[in-house]
Structure formats: structure tokens, C-alpha cells
Design a protein around this motif. Structure first.
Motif, PDB file in Angstrom:
ATOM      1  N   GLU A  95      40.868  44.611  33.061  1.00 45.99           N
ATOM      2  CA  GLU A  95      40.420  44.367  34.431  1.00 45.99           C
ATOM      3  C   GLU A  95      39.602  45.519  35.006  1.00 45.99           C
ATOM      4  O   GLU A  95      39.085  45.424  36.097  1.00 45.99           O
ATOM      5  CB  GLU A  95      41.641  44.117  35.327  1.00 45.99           C
ATOM      6  N   THR A  96      39.453  46.596  34.258  1.00 45.18           N
ATOM      7  CA  THR A  96      38.749  47.753  34.776  1.00 45.18           C
ATOM      8  C   THR A  96      37.302  47.836  34.303  1.00 45.18           C
ATOM      9  O   THR A  96      36.636  48.840  34.524  1.00 45.18           O
ATOM     10  CB  THR A  96      39.467  49.041  34.385  1.00 45.18           C
ATOM     11  N   TYR A  97      36.819  46.816  33.663  1.00 45.64           N
ATOM     12  CA  TYR A  97      35.481  46.841  33.104  1.00 45.64           C
ATOM     13  C   TYR A  97      34.498  46.009  33.915  1.00 45.64           C
ATOM     14  O   TYR A  97      34.852  44.946  34.438  1.00 45.64           O
ATOM     15  CB  TYR A  97      35.489  46.300  31.674  1.00 45.64           C
ATOM     16  N   ALA A  98      33.274  46.482  33.962  1.00 44.46           N
ATOM     17  CA  ALA A  98      32.179  45.636  34.417  1.00 44.46           C
ATOM     18  C   ALA A  98      31.889  44.620  33.311  1.00 44.46           C
ATOM     19  O   ALA A  98      32.137  44.878  32.137  1.00 44.46           O
ATOM     20  CB  ALA A  98      30.937  46.470  34.687  1.00 44.46           C
ATOM     21  N   THR A 126      34.469  45.054  40.859  1.00 44.46           N
ATOM     22  CA  THR A 126      34.992  44.332  42.023  1.00 44.46           C
ATOM     23  C   THR A 126      34.226  43.057  42.323  1.00 44.46           C
ATOM     24  O   THR A 126      34.638  42.267  43.166  1.00 44.46           O
ATOM     25  CB  THR A 126      34.951  45.218  43.264  1.00 44.46           C
ATOM     26  N   GLY A 127      33.098  42.883  41.656  1.00 45.12           N
ATOM     27  CA  GLY A 127      32.254  41.729  41.939  1.00 45.12           C
ATOM     28  C   GLY A 127      31.283  41.949  43.068  1.00 45.12           C
ATOM     29  O   GLY A 127      30.513  41.068  43.427  1.00 45.12           O
ATOM     30  N   GLY A 128      31.277  43.147  43.623  1.00 41.84           N
ATOM     31  CA  GLY A 128      30.433  43.405  44.773  1.00 41.84           C
ATOM     32  C   GLY A 128      28.988  43.713  44.444  1.00 41.84           C
ATOM     33  O   GLY A 128      28.132  43.753  45.333  1.00 41.84           O
ATOM     34  N   ARG A 129      28.710  43.954  43.197  1.00 41.66           N
ATOM     35  CA  ARG A 129      27.349  44.281  42.795  1.00 41.66           C
ATOM     36  C   ARG A 129      26.989  43.494  41.533  1.00 41.66           C
ATOM     37  O   ARG A 129      27.801  43.377  40.624  1.00 41.66           O
ATOM     38  CB  ARG A 129      27.249  45.778  42.523  1.00 41.66           C
ATOM     39  N   ARG A 139      33.107  36.592  39.291  1.00 43.35           N
ATOM     40  CA  ARG A 139      34.315  36.892  38.547  1.00 43.35           C
ATOM     41  C   ARG A 139      35.547  36.638  39.392  1.00 43.35           C
ATOM     42  O   ARG A 139      35.508  36.783  40.622  1.00 43.35           O
ATOM     43  CB  ARG A 139      34.298  38.307  37.981  1.00 43.35           C
ATOM     44  N   ASP A 140      36.592  36.253  38.705  1.00 45.76           N
ATOM     45  CA  ASP A 140      37.898  36.072  39.334  1.00 45.76           C
ATOM     46  C   ASP A 140      38.786  37.180  38.788  1.00 45.76           C
ATOM     47  O   ASP A 140      39.235  37.128  37.644  1.00 45.76           O
ATOM     48  CB  ASP A 140      38.453  34.689  38.989  1.00 45.76           C
ATOM     49  N   ILE A 141      39.008  38.173  39.624  1.00 47.07           N
ATOM     50  CA  ILE A 141      39.764  39.341  39.189  1.00 47.07           C
ATOM     51  C   ILE A 141      41.194  38.959  38.809  1.00 47.07           C
ATOM     52  O   ILE A 141      41.771  39.496  37.868  1.00 47.07           O
ATOM     53  CB  ILE A 141      39.751  40.410  40.295  1.00 47.07           C
ATOM     54  N   THR A 142      41.757  38.020  39.513  1.00 43.89           N
ATOM     55  CA  THR A 142      43.144  37.623  39.249  1.00 43.89           C
ATOM     56  C   THR A 142      43.297  36.966  37.889  1.00 43.89           C
ATOM     57  O   THR A 142      44.382  36.965  37.311  1.00 43.89           O
ATOM     58  CB  THR A 142      43.647  36.666  40.331  1.00 43.89           C
ATOM     59  N   LYS A 143      42.207  36.406  37.380  1.00 43.39           N
ATOM     60  CA  LYS A 143      42.249  35.732  36.077  1.00 43.39           C
ATOM     61  C   LYS A 143      41.542  36.529  34.982  1.00 43.39           C
ATOM     62  O   LYS A 143      41.437  36.056  33.842  1.00 43.39           O
ATOM     63  CB  LYS A 143      41.592  34.348  36.189  1.00 43.39           C
ATOM     64  N   ASN A 144      41.020  37.690  35.336  1.00 44.02           N
ATOM     65  CA  ASN A 144      40.235  38.494  34.376  1.00 44.02           C
ATOM     66  C   ASN A 144      39.146  37.649  33.726  1.00 44.02           C
ATOM     67  O   ASN A 144      38.897  37.735  32.522  1.00 44.02           O
ATOM     68  CB  ASN A 144      41.140  39.076  33.286  1.00 44.02           C
ATOM     69  N   ARG A 202      30.919  51.041  32.867  1.00 46.42           N
ATOM     70  CA  ARG A 202      30.134  51.056  34.093  1.00 46.42           C
ATOM     71  C   ARG A 202      29.119  49.917  34.065  1.00 46.42           C
ATOM     72  O   ARG A 202      28.752  49.439  32.994  1.00 46.42           O
ATOM     73  CB  ARG A 202      29.412  52.388  34.275  1.00 46.42           C
ATOM     74  N   LEU A 203      28.701  49.503  35.222  1.00 44.83           N
ATOM     75  CA  LEU A 203      27.741  48.411  35.331  1.00 44.83           C
ATOM     76  C   LEU A 203      26.412  48.810  34.707  1.00 44.83           C
ATOM     77  O   LEU A 203      25.858  49.849  35.045  1.00 44.83           O
ATOM     78  CB  LEU A 203      27.537  48.055  36.810  1.00 44.83           C
TER      79      LEU A 203
END
Length: 121
Positions: A30-33, A54-57, A72-77, A101-102
């Protein structure tokens, strides 16, 4: 290690839409772009889209940006790639990738095995 499994590919008529999914699992997945690339026979793998942790960029390939959405859905990876108004030239194997990193180059940390998208005219 991070494992990436793509799904959602298949045969679609030109003008149709498709949503690809990629689920990540493994250590700190979950910590990867996350990114999408595609490749056709005889050509280099090319960038399609990327999304931050975070999906913000997001980054979108210029020639496709009006037809694609990455989310992306962070809760579902899970990361998704929506492609609208599909064209025969979109036919390719689509790969999911993860990076610390992105980024939009092919220097990713992990790759999935790909899912085939075939667009018929």
C-alpha cells in the motif's frame, strides 16, 4: 516483495470502454505509487498512466489523456485504469507496475504479468 495481478482485459469493439484492475499484495504494497504501461509486439513498453500513493496526483500519457482515468482504492490495494472510446491501436498487453515514488519511466520496482486488451474494428 510486492505481487501485482492485473485483470479486466479482453476483446472489445472499437468505441467501447474497458476498466482494468490491478491488485497489489505483499510487503508494504500500500506504500507504492502505481502505474500502467502497455506493449505491442515489436515495440517498447510505453507509459500510459500513473497515480500517487494517496491518489492525489496523477500522470497521464498526453495522447490518451482525454480517454483514460486512473484511480485507486487504497482500502483494496487496487488501482484501476478506465479507457474510453477504445481504438484498434489500443490493442496491447497492459502492465501494472509499482514504484516507491511517482514516476512515468519504465524504471519500476515491480511489474505484473500483464493483461491483454484487443480492440476490434
Amino acid at each position: 516483495q510486492v505481487q501485482l495481478i492485473e485483470s479486466g482485459g479482453g476483446l472489445v469493439q472499437a468505441g467501447g470502454s474497458l476498466r482494468l484492475s490491478c491488485t497489489a499484495s505483499g510487503r508494504a504494497a500500500e506504500t507504492y505509487a502505481m502505474s500502467w504501461f502497455r506493449q505491442t509486439p515489436g515495440k517498447e513498453r510505453e507509459f500510459v498512466a500513473a497515480i500517487s500513493l494517496t491518489g492525489g496526483r496523477t500522470y497521464l500519457e498526453d495522447s490518451m489523456k482525454e480517454r483514460i482515468i486512473i484511480s485507486r482504492d487504497i482500502t483494496k490495494n487496487t488501482v484501476y485504469l478506465q479507457i474510453d472510446n477504445l481504438k484498434p491501436e489500443d490493442t496491447a498487453v497492459y502492465y501494472c507496475a509499482a514504484s516507491i515514488r511517482l514516476r512515468r519511466d519504465s524504471g519500476m520496482d515491480y511489474w505484473g504479468k500483464g493483461t491483454l486488451v484487443t480492440v476490434s474494428s
